[in-house]
Design a protein around this motif. Sequence first.
Motif, PDB file in Angstrom:
ATOM      1  N   ILE A   5     110.213 -63.818 -27.114  1.00  0.00           N
ATOM      2  CA  ILE A   5     111.402 -63.145 -26.593  1.00  0.00           C
ATOM      3  C   ILE A   5     111.188 -62.566 -25.194  1.00  0.00           C
ATOM      4  O   ILE A   5     112.147 -62.215 -24.513  1.00  0.00           O
ATOM      5  CB  ILE A   5     111.901 -62.052 -27.558  1.00  0.00           C
ATOM      6  N   ALA A   6     109.924 -62.468 -24.775  1.00  0.00           N
ATOM      7  CA  ALA A   6     109.632 -61.964 -23.436  1.00  0.00           C
ATOM      8  C   ALA A   6     108.219 -62.377 -23.064  1.00  0.00           C
ATOM      9  O   ALA A   6     107.379 -62.606 -23.933  1.00  0.00           O
ATOM     10  CB  ALA A   6     109.771 -60.443 -23.379  1.00  0.00           C
ATOM     11  N   GLY A   7     107.988 -62.456 -21.767  1.00  0.00           N
ATOM     12  CA  GLY A   7     106.660 -62.798 -21.305  1.00  0.00           C
ATOM     13  C   GLY A   7     106.509 -62.591 -19.820  1.00  0.00           C
ATOM     14  O   GLY A   7     107.487 -62.397 -19.102  1.00  0.00           O
ATOM     15  N   MET A   8     105.251 -62.614 -19.383  1.00  0.00           N
ATOM     16  CA  MET A   8     104.917 -62.547 -17.965  1.00  0.00           C
ATOM     17  C   MET A   8     103.489 -63.015 -17.795  1.00  0.00           C
ATOM     18  O   MET A   8     102.721 -63.063 -18.757  1.00  0.00           O
ATOM     19  CB  MET A   8     105.106 -61.143 -17.396  1.00  0.00           C
ATOM     20  N   GLY A   9     103.179 -63.368 -16.577  1.00  0.00           N
ATOM     21  CA  GLY A   9     101.825 -63.812 -16.277  1.00  0.00           C
ATOM     22  C   GLY A   9     101.251 -63.027 -15.126  1.00  0.00           C
ATOM     23  O   GLY A   9     101.920 -62.185 -14.525  1.00  0.00           O
ATOM     24  N   LEU A  10      99.994 -63.314 -14.836  1.00  0.00           N
ATOM     25  CA  LEU A  10      99.308 -62.714 -13.698  1.00  0.00           C
ATOM     26  C   LEU A  10      98.582 -63.848 -12.990  1.00  0.00           C
ATOM     27  O   LEU A  10      97.775 -64.553 -13.614  1.00  0.00           O
ATOM     28  CB  LEU A  10      98.334 -61.636 -14.179  1.00  0.00           C
ATOM     29  N   ILE A  11      98.915 -64.058 -11.717  1.00  0.00           N
ATOM     30  CA  ILE A  11      98.336 -65.146 -10.931  1.00  0.00           C
ATOM     31  C   ILE A  11      97.863 -64.594  -9.584  1.00  0.00           C
ATOM     32  O   ILE A  11      98.176 -63.460  -9.226  1.00  0.00           O
ATOM     33  CB  ILE A  11      99.345 -66.298 -10.721  1.00  0.00           C
ATOM     34  N   GLU A  12      97.120 -65.422  -8.847  1.00  0.00           N
ATOM     35  CA  GLU A  12      96.618 -64.976  -7.540  1.00  0.00           C
ATOM     36  C   GLU A  12      97.750 -64.636  -6.584  1.00  0.00           C
ATOM     37  O   GLU A  12      97.739 -63.599  -5.944  1.00  0.00           O
ATOM     38  CB  GLU A  12      95.731 -66.065  -6.903  1.00  0.00           C
TER      39      GLU A  12
END
Length: 150
Positions: A60-67
């Motif tokens: 139902i929700a999400g996020m990432g962490l990238i350079e």
Amino acid sequence: MSEYKYYTLREKPELKEMVAEWFQKKWGVPKEAYLECIEDYLNYKTELGWYLCLDGEKIIAGMGLIENDFHNRKDLSPNICAVYTEKEYRCKGIAGHLLDMVVEDMKSKGITPLYLVTDHVGFYERYGWEFLCMVQGDGEPDMSRMYIHK
């Protein structure tokens, strides 16, 4: 009433294909690009990871962490990316909980500050983020807001 569950993708690696597909549908970035970042995270090539909220088996929700989240300030890294909450689950504190989860996870690994690019004003400030500067998005005509969490 269902109870939402929060996870890092390392806690639910069996969901990697479903997660990559979910993000691809939300943002139009190729599934393969997500899978590449996800594999690096799951194989401990990076600590920059992926965070999810599930309602039962449903993402139902999400996020990432990238350079770098496709902007010209390569020195401002790492970046929260792909923040999304399904419409019917918005305004319940889910994205805020995920943001706090990412910040705490990274602090525990000595990774701080964190950055994010957004056009939203007022939302991220509620979770301790501060406006830092304007940045130029790759191929974007307009500048975007860059936030920092120290």
